[in-house]
Design a protein around this motif. Structure first.
Motif, PDB file in Angstrom:
ATOM      1  N   GLY A 125      52.107  32.459  38.031  1.00  0.00           N
ATOM      2  CA  GLY A 125      51.952  31.080  37.601  1.00  0.00           C
ATOM      3  C   GLY A 125      50.532  30.563  37.631  1.00  0.00           C
ATOM      4  N   ILE A 126      49.604  31.384  38.120  1.00  0.00           N
ATOM      5  CA  ILE A 126      48.200  30.945  38.187  1.00  0.00           C
ATOM      6  C   ILE A 126      47.300  31.852  37.356  1.00  0.00           C
ATOM      7  N   ASN A 127      47.331  33.165  37.626  1.00  0.00           N
ATOM      8  CA  ASN A 127      46.399  34.061  36.937  1.00  0.00           C
ATOM      9  C   ASN A 127      47.100  35.255  36.298  1.00  0.00           C
ATOM     10  N   ASP A 128      48.381  35.088  35.945  1.00  0.00           N
ATOM     11  CA  ASP A 128      49.149  36.222  35.436  1.00  0.00           C
ATOM     12  C   ASP A 128      49.507  36.118  33.957  1.00  0.00           C
ATOM     13  N   SER A 129      48.885  35.203  33.236  1.00  0.00           N
ATOM     14  CA  SER A 129      49.200  35.027  31.814  1.00  0.00           C
ATOM     15  C   SER A 129      48.467  36.055  30.954  1.00  0.00           C
ATOM     16  N   ASP A 130      48.870  36.153  29.704  1.00  0.00           N
ATOM     17  CA  ASP A 130      48.168  37.036  28.769  1.00  0.00           C
ATOM     18  C   ASP A 130      46.727  36.578  28.570  1.00  0.00           C
ATOM     19  N   ALA A 131      46.519  35.260  28.554  1.00  0.00           N
ATOM     20  CA  ALA A 131      45.152  34.735  28.408  1.00  0.00           C
ATOM     21  C   ALA A 131      44.305  35.107  29.621  1.00  0.00           C
ATOM     22  N   SER A 132      44.907  35.051  30.812  1.00  0.00           N
ATOM     23  CA  SER A 132      44.185  35.458  32.019  1.00  0.00           C
ATOM     24  C   SER A 132      43.801  36.927  31.941  1.00  0.00           C
ATOM     25  N   LEU A 133      44.735  37.751  31.501  1.00  0.00           N
ATOM     26  CA  LEU A 133      44.474  39.183  31.399  1.00  0.00           C
ATOM     27  C   LEU A 133      43.326  39.461  30.437  1.00  0.00           C
ATOM     28  N   GLU A 134      43.286  38.774  29.312  1.00  0.00           N
ATOM     29  CA  GLU A 134      42.186  38.964  28.371  1.00  0.00           C
ATOM     30  C   GLU A 134      40.851  38.599  28.995  1.00  0.00           C
ATOM     31  N   ARG A 135      40.836  37.517  29.768  1.00  0.00           N
ATOM     32  CA  ARG A 135      39.587  37.124  30.442  1.00  0.00           C
ATOM     33  C   ARG A 135      39.218  38.136  31.522  1.00  0.00           C
ATOM     34  N   PHE A 136      40.207  38.620  32.265  1.00  0.00           N
ATOM     35  CA  PHE A 136      39.931  39.636  33.287  1.00  0.00           C
ATOM     36  C   PHE A 136      39.330  40.892  32.662  1.00  0.00           C
ATOM     37  N   GLU A 137      39.829  41.283  31.519  1.00  0.00           N
ATOM     38  CA  GLU A 137      39.300  42.468  30.849  1.00  0.00           C
ATOM     39  C   GLU A 137      37.805  42.305  30.565  1.00  0.00           C
ATOM     40  N   LYS A 138      37.400  41.124  30.125  1.00  0.00           N
ATOM     41  CA  LYS A 138      35.988  40.870  29.843  1.00  0.00           C
ATOM     42  C   LYS A 138      35.158  40.901  31.125  1.00  0.00           C
ATOM     43  N   LEU A 139      35.678  40.323  32.209  1.00  0.00           N
ATOM     44  CA  LEU A 139      34.944  40.303  33.479  1.00  0.00           C
ATOM     45  C   LEU A 139      34.808  41.711  34.054  1.00  0.00           C
ATOM     46  N   VAL A 140      35.879  42.486  33.972  1.00  0.00           N
ATOM     47  CA  VAL A 140      35.817  43.866  34.457  1.00  0.00           C
ATOM     48  C   VAL A 140      34.818  44.667  33.632  1.00  0.00           C
ATOM     49  N   GLY A 141      34.800  44.440  32.323  1.00  0.00           N
ATOM     50  CA  GLY A 141      33.818  45.116  31.481  1.00  0.00           C
ATOM     51  C   GLY A 141      32.394  44.769  31.869  1.00  0.00           C
ATOM     52  N   LYS A 142      32.165  43.523  32.277  1.00  0.00           N
ATOM     53  CA  LYS A 142      30.831  43.103  32.700  1.00  0.00           C
ATOM     54  C   LYS A 142      30.439  43.745  34.025  1.00  0.00           C
ATOM     55  N   ILE A 143      31.345  43.705  34.997  1.00  0.00           N
ATOM     56  CA  ILE A 143      31.038  44.247  36.325  1.00  0.00           C
ATOM     57  C   ILE A 143      30.955  45.764  36.278  1.00  0.00           C
ATOM     58  N   SER A 144      31.838  46.385  35.511  1.00  0.00           N
ATOM     59  CA  SER A 144      31.917  47.842  35.375  1.00  0.00           C
ATOM     60  C   SER A 144      32.069  48.550  36.721  1.00  0.00           C
ATOM     61  N   PRO A 145      33.111  48.193  37.491  1.00  0.00           N
ATOM     62  CA  PRO A 145      33.320  48.858  38.783  1.00  0.00           C
ATOM     63  C   PRO A 145      33.750  50.303  38.588  1.00  0.00           C
ATOM     64  N   MET A 151      31.482  52.757  50.426  1.00  0.00           N
ATOM     65  CA  MET A 151      32.386  52.057  49.527  1.00  0.00           C
ATOM     66  C   MET A 151      32.327  50.558  49.798  1.00  0.00           C
ATOM     67  N   ILE A 152      32.433  49.790  48.726  1.00  0.00           N
ATOM     68  CA  ILE A 152      32.546  48.344  48.838  1.00  0.00           C
ATOM     69  C   ILE A 152      33.745  47.893  47.999  1.00  0.00           C
ATOM     70  N   ILE A 153      34.555  46.998  48.564  1.00  0.00           N
ATOM     71  CA  ILE A 153      35.732  46.492  47.862  1.00  0.00           C
ATOM     72  C   ILE A 153      35.635  44.973  47.797  1.00  0.00           C
ATOM     73  N   PRO A 154      34.957  44.448  46.767  1.00  0.00           N
ATOM     74  CA  PRO A 154      34.907  42.994  46.580  1.00  0.00           C
ATOM     75  C   PRO A 154      36.153  42.508  45.838  1.00  0.00           C
ATOM     76  N   SER A 155      36.449  41.223  45.994  1.00  0.00           N
ATOM     77  CA  SER A 155      37.634  40.642  45.371  1.00  0.00           C
ATOM     78  C   SER A 155      37.285  39.856  44.118  1.00  0.00           C
ATOM     79  N   LEU A 156      38.146  39.979  43.129  1.00  0.00           N
ATOM     80  CA  LEU A 156      38.072  39.140  41.937  1.00  0.00           C
ATOM     81  C   LEU A 156      39.490  38.702  41.608  1.00  0.00           C
ATOM     82  N   ASP A 157      39.827  37.471  41.952  1.00  0.00           N
ATOM     83  CA  ASP A 157      41.198  36.983  41.833  1.00  0.00           C
ATOM     84  C   ASP A 157      41.381  35.966  40.717  1.00  0.00           C
ATOM     85  N   ALA A 158      40.304  35.593  40.055  1.00  0.00           N
ATOM     86  CA  ALA A 158      40.372  34.524  39.060  1.00  0.00           C
ATOM     87  C   ALA A 158      39.662  34.952  37.787  1.00  0.00           C
ATOM     88  N   SER A 159      40.202  34.493  36.657  1.00  0.00           N
ATOM     89  CA  SER A 159      39.581  34.815  35.379  1.00  0.00           C
ATOM     90  C   SER A 159      38.829  33.630  34.792  1.00  0.00           C
TER      91      SER A 159
END
Length: 244
Positions: free
Chosen positions: A179-199, A126-134
């Motif tokens: 206040g940094i990465n918890d906005s709706d816009a951040s969530l939309e960007r995270f969704e795209k990044l998760v789709g790319k990585i496909s963990p 198992m590998i658990i990498p971090s993604l904290d920013a969108s």
């Protein structure tokens, strides 16, 4: 006296986990505002043998001879484990001589673009990498990387490793900072990044214990639930913080 091995501890995500620390405090390519190991004092991308790997292997063998076999042997600790150029030797030793325990790596993922490192990590369970920013602005505010490192490079490295070694189960850890990465816009960007990585899964996290920045607070339960509901449409999501 132990120098490189700690536990085993009861881990919320790994069961009985024996920790292995391959780095001296506090060496890392990031200086994350939430880090429980405190501020980074050596901000670097240099791979070398920060602690003696032969000593690490000897200590692991000694500890495992005295305790019940843990569910996982996990690389974690005072800094970024993949900076140690001998991590592959330890993984190979564990898989050969202690195959009853699975092997996990907690990593910030910055070095995963390195093809040599990827080969060294190929035997992980198992590998658990971090993604904290969108986006790049969030990356600089939350993770504060060594100069020259970008979010795009991080995401490409994580994606490349998962593509090359799909047998290694990947749980992507995401830290939510109010206040940094918890906005709706951040969530939309995270969704795209998760789709790319496909963990294989996402582990959603927020502040549990004090980090480097005193004013940092945990995300509230409604925010965590909102992120979980959206991301769970892509891959399974679990919570690893108590703040939900």
């Amino acid at each position: 006296m132990r120098k490189h091995v700690y536990g085993p501890i009861n881990s919320r995500r790994l069961g009985k986990s024996l920790g292995v620390d391959l780095i001296v405090p506090k060496v890392c390519p990031l200086d994350c505002i939430y880090c429980e190991a405190r501020a980074t004092t050596d901000l670097t991308m240099e791979r070398r043998e920060y602690v003696n790997i032969n000593e690490v292997i000897e200590e692991i063998d000694q500890v495992l001879s005295l305790i019940p076999m843990p569910d996982y042997i996990t690389f974690s600790g005072a800094g970024e484990p993949t900076l140690n150029s001998g991590i592959g030797r330890v993984i190979t030793h564990l898989k050969k001589f202690h195959p009853r325990s699975k092997v996990c790596l907690l990593t910030n993922g910055l070095l995963l673009h390195d093809q040599t490192l990827q080969q060294e990590l190929a035997q992980l369970d198992m590998i658990i990498p971090s993604l904290d920013a969108s986006n790049e602005d969030e990356y600089l505010k939350i993770n504060r990387p060594v100069p020259g490192e970008t979010l795009d490079k991080l995401v490409d490295g994580i994606t490349d490793f998962h593509r090359n070694y799909p047998a290694v189960y990947m749980a992507l850890e995401m830290f939510i900072a109010p206040g940094i990465n918890d906005s709706d816009a951040s969530l939309e960007r995270f969704e795209k990044l998760v789709g790319k990585i496909s963990p294989d899964a996402i582990q959603l996290n927020t502040l549990d214990r004090p980090g480097v920045i005193a004013e940092l607070k945990p995300a509230d339960a409604s925010t965590m639930e909102k992120f979980a509901a959206a991301l769970n449409k892509i891959v399974p999501v679990t919570f690893i913080s108590k703040s939900r």
